[in-house]
Write a protein that holds these residues in place. Structure first.
Motif, PDB file in Angstrom:
ATOM      1  N   ARG A  31       0.839  -1.213   0.000  1.00  0.00           N
ATOM      2  CA  ARG A  31       0.000   0.000   0.000  1.00  0.00           C
ATOM      3  C   ARG A  31       0.871   1.258   0.000  1.00  0.00           C
ATOM      4  O   ARG A  31       0.551   2.235  -0.683  1.00  0.00           O
ATOM      5  N   LEU A  32       1.989   1.213   0.738  1.00  0.00           N
ATOM      6  CA  LEU A  32       2.856   2.388   0.783  1.00  0.00           C
ATOM      7  C   LEU A  32       3.458   2.668  -0.590  1.00  0.00           C
ATOM      8  O   LEU A  32       3.525   3.834  -1.018  1.00  0.00           O
ATOM      9  N   ALA A  33       3.916   1.602  -1.301  1.00  0.00           N
ATOM     10  CA  ALA A  33       4.508   1.802  -2.620  1.00  0.00           C
ATOM     11  C   ALA A  33       3.491   2.306  -3.625  1.00  0.00           C
ATOM     12  O   ALA A  33       3.828   3.083  -4.526  1.00  0.00           O
ATOM     13  N   CYS A  34       2.222   1.894  -3.461  1.00  0.00           N
ATOM     14  CA  CYS A  34       1.193   2.305  -4.421  1.00  0.00           C
ATOM     15  C   CYS A  34       0.634   3.694  -4.106  1.00  0.00           C
ATOM     16  O   CYS A  34       0.330   4.479  -5.017  1.00  0.00           O
ATOM     17  N   ARG A  35       0.470   4.053  -2.836  1.00  0.00           N
ATOM     18  CA  ARG A  35      -0.180   5.314  -2.458  1.00  0.00           C
ATOM     19  C   ARG A  35       0.825   6.430  -2.174  1.00  0.00           C
ATOM     20  O   ARG A  35       0.473   7.603  -2.290  1.00  0.00           O
ATOM     21  N   ARG A  36       2.032   6.106  -1.768  1.00  0.00           N
ATOM     22  CA  ARG A  36       3.051   7.114  -1.486  1.00  0.00           C
ATOM     23  C   ARG A  36       4.332   6.776  -2.271  1.00  0.00           C
ATOM     24  O   ARG A  36       5.385   6.570  -1.698  1.00  0.00           O
ATOM     25  N   PRO A  37       4.241   6.722  -3.589  1.00  0.00           N
ATOM     26  CA  PRO A  37       5.424   6.320  -4.360  1.00  0.00           C
ATOM     27  C   PRO A  37       6.591   7.301  -4.223  1.00  0.00           C
ATOM     28  O   PRO A  37       7.745   6.896  -4.241  1.00  0.00           O
ATOM     29  N   GLY A  38       6.291   8.581  -4.090  1.00  0.00           N
ATOM     30  CA  GLY A  38       7.371   9.566  -3.953  1.00  0.00           C
ATOM     31  C   GLY A  38       8.189   9.360  -2.698  1.00  0.00           C
ATOM     32  O   GLY A  38       9.419   9.514  -2.716  1.00  0.00           O
ATOM     33  N   TRP A  39       7.488   9.040  -1.601  1.00  0.00           N
ATOM     34  CA  TRP A  39       8.199   8.785  -0.357  1.00  0.00           C
ATOM     35  C   TRP A  39       9.136   7.573  -0.499  1.00  0.00           C
ATOM     36  O   TRP A  39      10.283   7.597  -0.033  1.00  0.00           O
ATOM     37  N   VAL A  40       8.618   6.510  -1.120  1.00  0.00           N
ATOM     38  CA  VAL A  40       9.420   5.290  -1.264  1.00  0.00           C
ATOM     39  C   VAL A  40      10.652   5.558  -2.121  1.00  0.00           C
ATOM     40  O   VAL A  40      11.771   5.161  -1.767  1.00  0.00           O
ATOM     41  N   VAL A  41      10.462   6.248  -3.252  1.00  0.00           N
ATOM     42  CA  VAL A  41      11.597   6.535  -4.131  1.00  0.00           C
ATOM     43  C   VAL A  41      12.623   7.410  -3.411  1.00  0.00           C
ATOM     44  O   VAL A  41      13.826   7.173  -3.475  1.00  0.00           O
TER      45      VAL A  41
END
Length: 916
Positions: A8-18
């Motif tokens: 869910r984090l990678a899909c909804r907050r992709p900028g944070w993950v990158v």
């Protein structure tokens, strides 16, 4: 936090993950130690302390510090024809420059023209055209500090202080120089592999994705994973983790190959669910449907590589787990960073996914229908195609030779070959035999045993020189007079002189008695007084007359025989007459006054009889001893050494030779061997194993002393590595397939399907090995495949190659529930054909980068991996695995008598078998 949270984090907050991944990679890259430097140091510690060669090296360094060393640099000075006096003067000056007190601490000593005469003479070739300067070092031949010491030596040789003579060729070789060139080739391989891998992968990804931006997604993912992995491994190495330079090479190849496959799988499934209006939702659905297959595929590779840690050879045990750590990080990046990048790219440039959403060409579906039309025939034809090279793999030859692994143009290897022509080939890498015993080797029994072992080794083929305490110069003549045969020969000479003296004495006594009888007869018949009573009385009263020559001979014979037996005067001077003990006086008492002459005659007769007995006994002893010495059996039986304490006291120069090879305590002794085969050759390693076996058998039959023999040296270390790697490979043949099978069984829950996957990968391994042997050995004329090829090829093909089949079987499971087994297999081949072929092309390209390496071992391994992965993609995965799975299913669930029936939908992760 479970897997759903990260999805869910990678899909909804992709900028944070990158941003998090980039920040972590930058921080690690800036603050982590240099992994390349640490890996080079780890290359020097591949053998464990339990190896025999390691133990010998430790003993020699501790007990004989002036003889121990880890590596050796050899500088040769060559002039065709003969060296001039000016050349030899230059050699001596340069050797003195090497030996300055300010030299690097890794340089233990310098052997050259200034060394002891017996050493200096050995460093000059027979034709006097080549002279050597040998520099033993305390560090391993591939260690960075050894490379720095070699660089210092070369800087001194090329410095302005001394200018080489015109026409004089300087040769640099020895295992220290060979190790430097080998590590330089490893670094070149790493640099080339990184460039070639990125270039080839980018080209393949452009072909698959048809989008530059989409092709950059897996490259960015793997690049960040690689940076973080390198930093973590560097820190772990500082904390005690063991690593080698091959880790960096395999990190690049496997992470860019297998890691890109993971990214490609996510991208491919994302294309199936692609929705430009809701990329986050499409990605979440993709991860939910593909995470199990991805985890299973990655799990087989990670487990297979981790199981390399169960081996004992550190090159294997450190490489596998280290790469597995990198794959774990890559898997984490694939499940978080790759989805985040894809979601961001879908929002910014949705047209980049047009290549993934295009309809399939239908080639793989047609191939699947063709294979499944007659599964048994397709399966049989695939096996017939593979069998010839599979059988060839059973006859493959393997070599462990650094000389053949290096490029032919390597200067240090060429110099070593030239030196081997001028000197004994094994001179640059002598073996050391260490004898250990609770008893003292300085005793007569211990010295005799050393001599026996030395002479036993001298009789071994392919040994050109044996040096020990009893033959310090490599010859047995030094202590020839201390052997029993020589001592008994002196005893025999004593018997000869004793017999001669006794004969002369007997004759003298008989003549004297005859003269006395004649004098007495004349006195009785003439009345003349011919004999002096006082003289006769004094002689009979104990006054010693002057010794006769016969008496001297008899006494000398007695002394020589006794001295030879006790070993006290074989080499020492005779004692002067003043030091001899006086002859005890005759017992008191005078003969009767009326019969002195008759008494004298009786004594002379008895003395003559005694002298005759001595003569006869000495002659008999001479005959016996001479016959023993003349008989070959007798000479062999008496060819033993006898040196006792008295011999050493009389000959103190013997102790100097013993001190060089026997410890002061006497419990350890050293024997140096020079082999006829060159360093790193198979013949030299084979001989080490033979010597170890024969020495143990020989010493096991020795009575009296209990002695243990161990062998060390460069060739002994190579032999230990070869024995260890062969044991590790046999172990891996069982452990790795079983580990991969268990991972597949957990995921697929179908033993036959798992067995089919593992068996086909083993066949692929054997086919690739046979093809590599056919090309490099049969066609190109190599001595054999490098010893590292079969091990790494087996682990990588079984562990890495099986992940493609996991993608296939995951789709077979889904499609079989919906369409039935035969139709489901055909549909699975059609839908995974493009994905798996693209993934195989990516992995093959990453390993194809090995072909650019200057090292023959990596070129062979790269070719074998490319062949195996290509075969898996075009034959094993679309034909052998599906047809084999169908045949195994038919054996387990026979055809029903009625029409085809559908089975109920099975549970998740379980294959459903239907009757077709």
């Amino acid at each position: 936090m479970n897997l759903d949270f990260w999805r869910r984090l990678a899909c909804r907050r992709p900028g944070w993950v990158v941003s998090g991944w980039f920040a972590t990679a930058i921080a690690v890259g800036l603050f982590a130690p240099n992994l390349t430097q640490l890996a080079a140091e780890g290359q020097a510690k591949l053998l464990g302390r339990n190896s025999e060669s390691w133990k010998v090296a430790e003993v020699v360094a501790k007990v004989w510090p002036d003889q121990g060393y880890e590596s050796m640099a050899v500088v040769g000075f060559h002039r065709p024809g003969s060296l001039t006096d000016s050349d030899r003067e230059y050699v001596a000056q340069l050797a003195n420059q090497f030996a300055v007190p300010t030299r690097p601490r890794e340089i233990l000593r310098v052997l050259g023209p200034h060394s002891q005469p017996e050493v200096a003479d050995r460093l000059l070739s027979r034709d006097k055209s080549l002279e050597l300067v040998v520099v033993p070092m305390r560090s391993a031949f591939v260690a960075p500090v050894t490379q720095e010491a070699v660089a210092w030596l070369q800087a001194i040789a090329s410095g302005p202080a001394l200018s080489p003579r015109s026409g004089l060729e300087i040769l640099w070789t020895g295992d220290a120089v060979l190790g430097r060139d080998y590590m330089a080739s490893v670094q070149t391989s790493l640099d080339r592999a990184a460039l070639v891998t990125v270039f080839l992968l980018f080209a393949v990804l452009l072909t698959v994705y048809r989008s530059v931006w989409l092709a950059l997604v897996p490259l960015v993912t793997i690049a960040l994973s690689l940076v973080i992995t390198r930093g973590i491994l560097a820190w772990m190495t500082q904390w005690g983790w063991e690593i080698s330079p091959l880790v960096e090479l395999f990190l690049v190849a496997i992470l860019f190959g297998t890691g890109t496959d993971f990214c490609l799988f996510v991208s491919w499934r994302f294309g199936e669910h692609f929705n430009p209006d809701n990329p986050a939702g499409a990605m979440q659905a993709t991860l939910e449907r593909s995470s199990l297959a991805l985890l299973t595929s990655a799990g087989t590779v990670i487990v297979g590589l981790s199981l390399m840690g169960t081996t004992h050879f550190k090159l294997f045990s450190s490489t596998g787990p280290s790469v597995a750590i990198g794959l774990v990080l890559t898997l984490m990046a694939t499940l978080t960073l790759t989805p985040a990048l894809l979601v961001l790219l879908a929002g910014l440039r949705p047209r980049s996914f047009s290549g993934l959403t295009a309809p399939a060409s239908g080639i793989w579906e047609r191939l699947g229908r063709l294979a499944m039309a007659r599964p048994l025939l397709s399966w049989s034809l695939a096996l017939v195609f593979m069998i010839p090279l599979v059988l060839m793999s059973l006859r493959a030859d393997f070599v462990q030779d650094l000389m053949t692994e290096l490029p032919k143009e390597t200067r240090s290897a060429q110099c070593l070959r030239l030196i081997a022509e001028k000197f004994e080939p094994g001179m640059m890498a002598p073996l050391t035999v260490v004898l250990e015993s609770d008893a003292s080797f300085r005793s007569s029994e211990g010295l005799a045993l050393i001599d026996d072992v030395s002479r036993f080794l001298t009789l071994q083929r392919r040994l050109v020189e044996v040096r020990s305490a009893t033959q310090p110069l490599g010859r047995t003549e030094t202590l020839a007079r201390a052997r029993l045969a020589s001592r008994l020969g002196e005893v025999d000479q004593g018997f000869v002189r004793m017999a001669s003296g006794a004969g002369e004495l007997r004759n003298g006594l008989i003549e004297g008695a005859a003269k006395i009888r004649a004098a007495l007869w004349l006195e009785r018949n003439t009345g003349l007084k011919l004999m002096n009573e006082a003289s006769t009385a004094s002689s009979l009263g104990g006054v010693n007359p002057a010794p006769s020559n016969a008496g001297n001979l008899l006494a000398q014979g007695f002394r020589q025989a006794s001295a030879a037996f006790v070993g006290s005067s074989a080499w020492s001077a005779r004692k002067p007459a003043a030091d001899r003990e006086p002859t005890p006086p005759a017992p008191d008492g005078d003969p009767k006054p009326d019969q002195p002459r008759q008494s004298m005659l009786r004594d002379l007769s008895r003395a003559a009889e005694g002298a005759a007995q001595i003569e006869e006994g000495a002659a008999r002893a001479h005959r016996e001893v001479s016959s023993i010495l003349a008989d070959p059996v007798g000479r062999r039986a008496l060819d033993r050494l006898l040196i006792d304490a008295q011999t050493l006291r009389d000959n103190p120069e013997l102790g100097k030779g013993f001190d060089a090879y026997i410890t002061k305590s006497g419990h350890r002794a050293r024997i140096d061997l020079v082999q006829a085969d060159r360093v790193f050759s198979a013949g030299a390693m084979d001989q080490v194993q033979t010597l170890r076996r024969r020495l143990n058998d020989y010493l096991g039959e020795v009575e009296g002393m209990k002695v243990k023999a161990t062998i060390g040296g460069t060739n002994a270390e190579s032999a230990d590595i070869r024995a260890l790697t062969r044991s590790d490979q046999i172990q891996s043949w069982f452990i790795v397939p079983i580990g991969v099978f268990l991972v597949l069984l957990v995921a697929l829950r179908d033993p036959l399907a798992c067995l089919n996957l593992v068996a086909t990968m083993i066949l692929t391994y054997m086919f690739a090995l046979g093809a590599t042997h056919l090309l490099f050995v049969t066609w190109l004329g190599a001595e054999g495949l490098d010893w590292k090829v079969p091990y790494f090829l087996f682990v990588l093909l079984v562990a890495v190659g099986v992940d493609y089949n996991v993608f296939l079987m995951d789709r077979v499971r889904d499609e079989s529930r919906r369409l039935g087994l035969r139709a489901g297999i055909v549909q699975a081949i059609a839908k995974t054909g493009g994905l798996i072929s693209s993934a195989a092309a990516i992995t093959a390209c990453s390993f194809a980068s090995f072909l650019s390496s200057p090292l023959g071992s990596l070129r062979q391994l790269g070719f074998a991996l490319v062949v195996g992965i290509t075969l898996d993609a075009v034959l094993v995965r679309p034909i052998l695995v599906p047809c084999g799975h169908w045949l195994l299913s038919r054996l387990q669930w026979p055809r029903s008598s009625g029409a085809a029936q559908r089975s109920p939908v099975g549970a998740v992760g379980q294959f459903v078998h239907v009757s077709d």
